[in-house]
Enzyme design. Structure first.
Site, PDB file in Angstrom:
ATOM      1  CE  LYS A   1      38.222  -3.908 -19.316  1.00 28.72           C
ATOM      2  NZ  LYS A   1      36.878  -4.117 -18.483  1.00 28.72           N
TER       3      LYS A   1
ATOM      4  CE  LYS B   1      32.551   1.902 -16.748  1.00 24.40           C
ATOM      5  NZ  LYS B   1      33.252   0.638 -16.267  1.00 24.40           N
TER       6      LYS B   1
ATOM      7  CB  SER C   1      35.692  -1.929 -15.901  1.00 27.85           C
ATOM      8  OG  SER C   1      36.233  -3.080 -16.568  1.00 27.85           O
TER       9      SER C   1
END
Length: 294
Positions: free
Chosen positions: A171, A239, A96
């Site tokens: 995502k 993150k 990701s």
């Protein structure tokens, strides 16, 4: 069956590589830190001593590492994937990362004759173990079709979302939804407990109605047990919230609730909870409500 070089054998990568080996693929795994290939070897795979060794004979290379800097570290440079994989190799990045990093990687790989799909996943460790991940893919249709036999081993819902970078954009949206859902569940848990309601019964009935979700299904038992063993670490969700916040700013989208969730996740990481499962957002709600537990 393909020969697969698998880079990154962590919480998610290891069970994914194991499932591919059990399905009959030849899987050669590499991890930056030692001792992470034992499960793969037990499943019939092999451990490589370097990235070059893992990818040089591969038809497919898969990366599953934490963030953009790690993807760039394993992809570029004389010891990286692009310099050691054969032209025609299909590189599938399950990490990701930012959409921009994926687009840049696809361009650099294309110059080497290497095809790329950005294919981040959702479903956590349990989904990886069970082979039922949701996979959102960016890249060319022909490459997506070629990758399907690999995707179908590790995932249940596999969708091409558009050109390079699209998988990462979807995502980011996924992580936005999960963060807000987790925070809402945590707040509901504290509200129910302080009200003296049977929490297990309450979560069971809530999960059977419109309030039900995959988050609640996956996390209700661990919330009841206060077991925050990481299936997906808060620091990684932190993150990811940075990615979605930045991407939303770029396209002019406003995320008022997402911004609050991002701040609460950041606060949890700052308090030292970054290594815990993201369901540990519960601890922050408890602190705010004056009922923090050990």
């Amino acid at each position: 069956m393909s020969t697969i070089g698998f880079i990154g054998l962590g919480i998610m990568g290891s069970p994914m590589a194991v499932n591919l080996a059990k399905a009959g693929h030849t899987v050669v795994g590499w991890n930056r830190s030692a001792g992470r290939a034992d499960a793969l070897v037990a499943a019939g795979g092999k451990e490589a001593a370097s990235i070059a060794e893992a990818v040089r004979d591969a038809d497919v290379v898969i990366t599953m590492v934490p963030a953009s800097p790690q993807v760039e570290a394993v992809a570029y440079g004389p010891d990286g994937i692009l310099e050691n994989a054969r032209p025609g190799t299909l590189l599938i990045d399950h990490s990701s990362i930012t959409p921009q990093t994926s687009v840049a990687l696809a361009k650099a790989a294309g110059d080497k004759g290497i095809r790329v799909l950005d294919a981040p996943v959702s479903g956590g460790e349990a989904g990886a173990v069970e082979g039922v991940l949701s996979i959102m893919v960016g890249g060319d249709q022909a490459d997506f079709d070629a990758a399907r036999p690999v995707f179908e081993v590790v995932g249940r819902t596999v969708v091409r979302c558009g050109p390079h970078g699209s998988g990462q954009t979807v995502k980011a949206a996924n992580q936005l939804i999960v963060a807000v859902n987790l925070q809402a569940v945590a707040e509901a848990v504290v509200f129910l407990e302080k009200s003296g309601v049977d929490l297990a019964a309450a979560l069971a009935v809530l999960n059977g109605g419109l309030a039900g979700s995959t988050v609640l299904t996956r996390k209700k038992d661990t919330l009841l047990a206060r077991d925050f063993t990481p299936g997906f670490k808060l620091e990684l969700h932190h993150k990811d919230m940075g990615i979605v916040t930045d991407a939303a700013r770029t396209v002019g989208a406003t995320l008022p609730v997402g911004a609050v969730a991002a701040q609460l996740i950041g606060s949890a990481v700052a308090r030292g909870d970054g290594g815990l499962d993201h369901s540990a957002l519960l601890r922050g709600v408890e602190r705010l409500s004056g009922c923090e537990q050990d």
